[in-house]
Design a protein around this motif. Structure first.
Motif, PDB file in Angstrom:
ATOM      1  N   ARG A  47      17.477 -46.349  48.177  1.00 34.56           N
ATOM      2  CA  ARG A  47      16.732 -45.095  48.349  1.00 34.56           C
ATOM      3  C   ARG A  47      17.592 -44.014  48.979  1.00 34.56           C
ATOM      4  N   TYR A  48      18.421 -44.379  49.961  1.00 34.19           N
ATOM      5  CA  TYR A  48      19.211 -43.392  50.695  1.00 34.19           C
ATOM      6  C   TYR A  48      20.687 -43.378  50.296  1.00 34.19           C
ATOM      7  N   ARG A  49      21.056 -44.259  49.384  1.00 32.02           N
ATOM      8  CA  ARG A  49      22.466 -44.360  49.003  1.00 32.02           C
ATOM      9  C   ARG A  49      23.021 -43.088  48.371  1.00 32.02           C
ATOM     10  N   PRO A  50      22.222 -42.280  47.653  1.00 27.48           N
ATOM     11  CA  PRO A  50      22.777 -41.016  47.135  1.00 27.48           C
ATOM     12  C   PRO A  50      23.396 -40.136  48.219  1.00 27.48           C
ATOM     13  N   ALA A  51      22.865 -40.211  49.445  1.00 28.77           N
ATOM     14  CA  ALA A  51      23.436 -39.412  50.535  1.00 28.77           C
ATOM     15  C   ALA A  51      24.836 -39.895  50.875  1.00 28.77           C
ATOM     16  N   VAL A  52      25.029 -41.216  50.910  1.00 25.32           N
ATOM     17  CA  VAL A  52      26.338 -41.780  51.234  1.00 25.32           C
ATOM     18  C   VAL A  52      27.332 -41.500  50.115  1.00 25.32           C
ATOM     19  N   ILE A  53      26.885 -41.622  48.881  1.00 25.59           N
ATOM     20  CA  ILE A  53      27.769 -41.346  47.741  1.00 25.59           C
ATOM     21  C   ILE A  53      28.152 -39.868  47.714  1.00 25.59           C
ATOM     22  N   VAL A 109      24.092 -30.215  50.703  1.00 26.17           N
ATOM     23  CA  VAL A 109      22.648 -30.035  50.509  1.00 26.17           C
ATOM     24  C   VAL A 109      22.030 -31.323  49.960  1.00 26.17           C
ATOM     25  N   VAL A 110      22.728 -31.947  49.013  1.00 21.53           N
ATOM     26  CA  VAL A 110      22.250 -33.208  48.438  1.00 21.53           C
ATOM     27  C   VAL A 110      22.127 -34.269  49.532  1.00 21.53           C
ATOM     28  N   GLU A 111      23.090 -34.324  50.450  1.00 19.36           N
ATOM     29  CA  GLU A 111      23.042 -35.287  51.555  1.00 19.36           C
ATOM     30  C   GLU A 111      21.784 -35.079  52.405  1.00 19.36           C
ATOM     31  N   VAL A 113      18.883 -33.584  51.661  1.00 16.51           N
ATOM     32  CA  VAL A 113      17.643 -33.899  50.957  1.00 16.51           C
ATOM     33  C   VAL A 113      17.481 -35.408  50.779  1.00 16.51           C
ATOM     34  N   ALA A 114      18.595 -36.101  50.539  1.00 14.72           N
ATOM     35  CA  ALA A 114      18.532 -37.538  50.250  1.00 14.72           C
ATOM     36  C   ALA A 114      18.009 -38.361  51.422  1.00 14.72           C
ATOM     37  N   VAL A 115      18.268 -37.926  52.655  1.00 15.25           N
ATOM     38  CA  VAL A 115      17.791 -38.703  53.810  1.00 15.25           C
ATOM     39  C   VAL A 115      16.608 -38.042  54.503  1.00 15.25           C
ATOM     40  N   SER A 116      16.147 -36.919  53.971  1.00 10.55           N
ATOM     41  CA  SER A 116      15.004 -36.225  54.571  1.00 10.55           C
ATOM     42  C   SER A 116      13.711 -36.912  54.153  1.00 10.55           C
ATOM     43  N   PHE A 243      29.308 -34.390  60.087  1.00  9.65           N
ATOM     44  CA  PHE A 243      27.980 -34.318  59.474  1.00  9.65           C
ATOM     45  C   PHE A 243      27.733 -35.538  58.592  1.00  9.65           C
ATOM     46  N   GLY A 244      28.734 -35.919  57.786  1.00 10.42           N
ATOM     47  CA  GLY A 244      28.581 -37.068  56.898  1.00 10.42           C
ATOM     48  C   GLY A 244      28.323 -38.355  57.655  1.00 10.42           C
ATOM     49  N   ALA A 245      28.989 -38.517  58.806  1.00 15.74           N
ATOM     50  CA  ALA A 245      28.782 -39.717  59.621  1.00 15.74           C
ATOM     51  C   ALA A 245      27.361 -39.759  60.178  1.00 15.74           C
ATOM     52  N   LEU A 246      26.842 -38.608  60.588  1.00 14.64           N
ATOM     53  CA  LEU A 246      25.471 -38.550  61.091  1.00 14.64           C
ATOM     54  C   LEU A 246      24.462 -38.857  59.979  1.00 14.64           C
ATOM     55  N   ILE A 247      24.690 -38.307  58.806  1.00 22.44           N
ATOM     56  CA  ILE A 247      23.797 -38.571  57.675  1.00 22.44           C
ATOM     57  C   ILE A 247      23.825 -40.058  57.322  1.00 22.44           C
ATOM     58  N   HIS A 248      25.007 -40.655  57.381  1.00 23.05           N
ATOM     59  CA  HIS A 248      25.131 -42.087  57.117  1.00 23.05           C
ATOM     60  C   HIS A 248      24.299 -42.892  58.127  1.00 23.05           C
ATOM     61  N   LYS A 249      24.350 -42.473  59.376  1.00 26.31           N
ATOM     62  CA  LYS A 249      23.574 -43.173  60.406  1.00 26.31           C
ATOM     63  C   LYS A 249      22.080 -42.999  60.178  1.00 26.31           C
ATOM     64  N   VAL A 250      21.659 -41.806  59.781  1.00 28.00           N
ATOM     65  CA  VAL A 250      20.242 -41.594  59.458  1.00 28.00           C
ATOM     66  C   VAL A 250      19.819 -42.536  58.335  1.00 28.00           C
ATOM     67  N   ALA A 251      20.667 -42.641  57.314  1.00 33.06           N
ATOM     68  CA  ALA A 251      20.353 -43.516  56.181  1.00 33.06           C
ATOM     69  C   ALA A 251      20.219 -44.966  56.628  1.00 33.06           C
ATOM     70  N   LYS A 252      21.077 -45.414  57.534  1.00 35.35           N
ATOM     71  CA  LYS A 252      21.002 -46.790  58.032  1.00 35.35           C
ATOM     72  C   LYS A 252      19.740 -47.016  58.862  1.00 35.35           C
ATOM     73  N   LEU A 253      19.423 -46.054  59.724  1.00 34.76           N
ATOM     74  CA  LEU A 253      18.235 -46.183  60.558  1.00 34.76           C
ATOM     75  C   LEU A 253      16.960 -46.176  59.714  1.00 34.76           C
ATOM     76  N   ARG A 254      16.911 -45.323  58.725  1.00 38.43           N
ATOM     77  CA  ARG A 254      15.730 -45.270  57.860  1.00 38.43           C
ATOM     78  C   ARG A 254      15.622 -46.539  57.016  1.00 38.43           C
TER      79      ARG A 254
END
Length: 287
Positions: A47-53, A109-111, A113-116, A243-254
């Motif tokens: 579900r959240y992998r698009p943000a990491v990619i 922007v894609v990152e 939206v992907a974890v929002s 920013f990318g590292a924070l988004i990655h962490k959000v994806a892991k937490l979610r």
């Protein structure tokens, strides 16, 4: 080459070394982060992998642009008795930043939206509007800052800069709205503070870019060129890697929270953050 262009300055040995160092370090940092994103993409659910990619693509594109920047900076200045004198290639020690941003800012922007908490048609709408605003911001900035008379036409610089700023304001509104939506939907979530920090970081660091753009409208010196290159390199590292590292962490937490709630995420095994398991397997047990 316009002799009044920001990049048409003569650099001292120290200034030349500082710019070369900043460009090289930023490029290497992007390469390292792209590799990290590639090797850790399976830490989050589908579900959240698009943000990491997307974050991996951001770092990869930035790395390639910094390779060009380093090579063209090396070719764009010749050492003389008076210092490092700009050649016709000097513009390519600057312009590739816009090529990079044209691709990477929409991906940021894609990152987001992907974890929002945006889903369905709303997510599609936010993503489309955000990408359009991001492209508008960068393209108009390029026209005024590089394409028209090497960024030395003050009228064009401020006209296109104003249009770019309006797009930037629109992006800020979109980011704030996505954050407010997340605050409603993610109340009590451990991912929310990290998501807040990611959005605030992006909003703050983006101020560095119009600041550097304004250098061209006020002063053209070797010092302003050197400062601009260093500031942009640091800002890129923060905006793309931090920013990318924070988004990655959000994806892991979610992902961990979805597992705890019994959602079928397609992810097996514990979620690890800072060397500790956050959640256990799909039945929600803690590691």
């Amino acid at each position: 080459m316009n002799d009044n262009a920001l990049w048409a300055v003569t650099l001292s040995n120290g200034e030349h070394a500082v710019v070369f160092y900043a460009l090289s370090v930023a490029g290497l940092a992007m390469a390292a982060f792209a590799l990290r994103q590639f090797t850790t993409q399976h830490e989050v659910s589908i579900r959240y992998r698009p943000a990491v990619i997307a974050g991996m693509c951001v770092a990869l594109v930035a790395f390639l642009s910094y390779v060009v920047l380093v090579l063209k900076f090396d070719a764009g200045y010749e050492q003389t008795a008076d210092g490092w004198v700009a050649t016709s290639n000097a513009v390519l020690s600057w312009a590739p930043r816009y090529f990079d941003w044209t691709v990477t800012v929409p991906l940021l922007v894609v990152e987001v939206v992907a974890v929002s908490t945006l889903v369905g048609a709303r997510a599609t709408r936010y993503r489309a509007i955000g990408i359009a605003l991001a492209l508008g911001m960068i393209i108009t900035g390029f026209i005024g800052g590089v394409a028209i008379d090497d960024g030395t036409d003050l009228g064009a610089l401020w006209l296109w800069g104003t249009l770019s700023a309006l797009c930037m304001v629109g992006l800020y509104v979109m980011l704030v709205m996505a954050l407010l939506h997340a605050r409603r939907e993610m109340a009590g979530s451990t991912a929310l503070p990290v998501f807040n920090l990611a959005i605030v970081l992006l909003i703050v660091i983006w101020f560095a870019y119009p600041l550097v753009y304004a250098f061209q409208g006020f002063t053209v010196t070797s010092g302003s060129y050197t400062s601009a290159q260093v500031i942009l390199s640091i800002a890129d590292i923060i905006a793309k890697i931090g920013f990318g590292a924070l988004i990655h962490k959000v994806a892991k937490l979610r992902t961990a929270e979805d597992l705890a709630a019994g959602v079928d995420t397609g992810h097996a095994g514990p979620i690890w953050i800072n060397g500790e398991p956050v959640m256990g397997t799909k039945d929600g047990r803690r590691g």
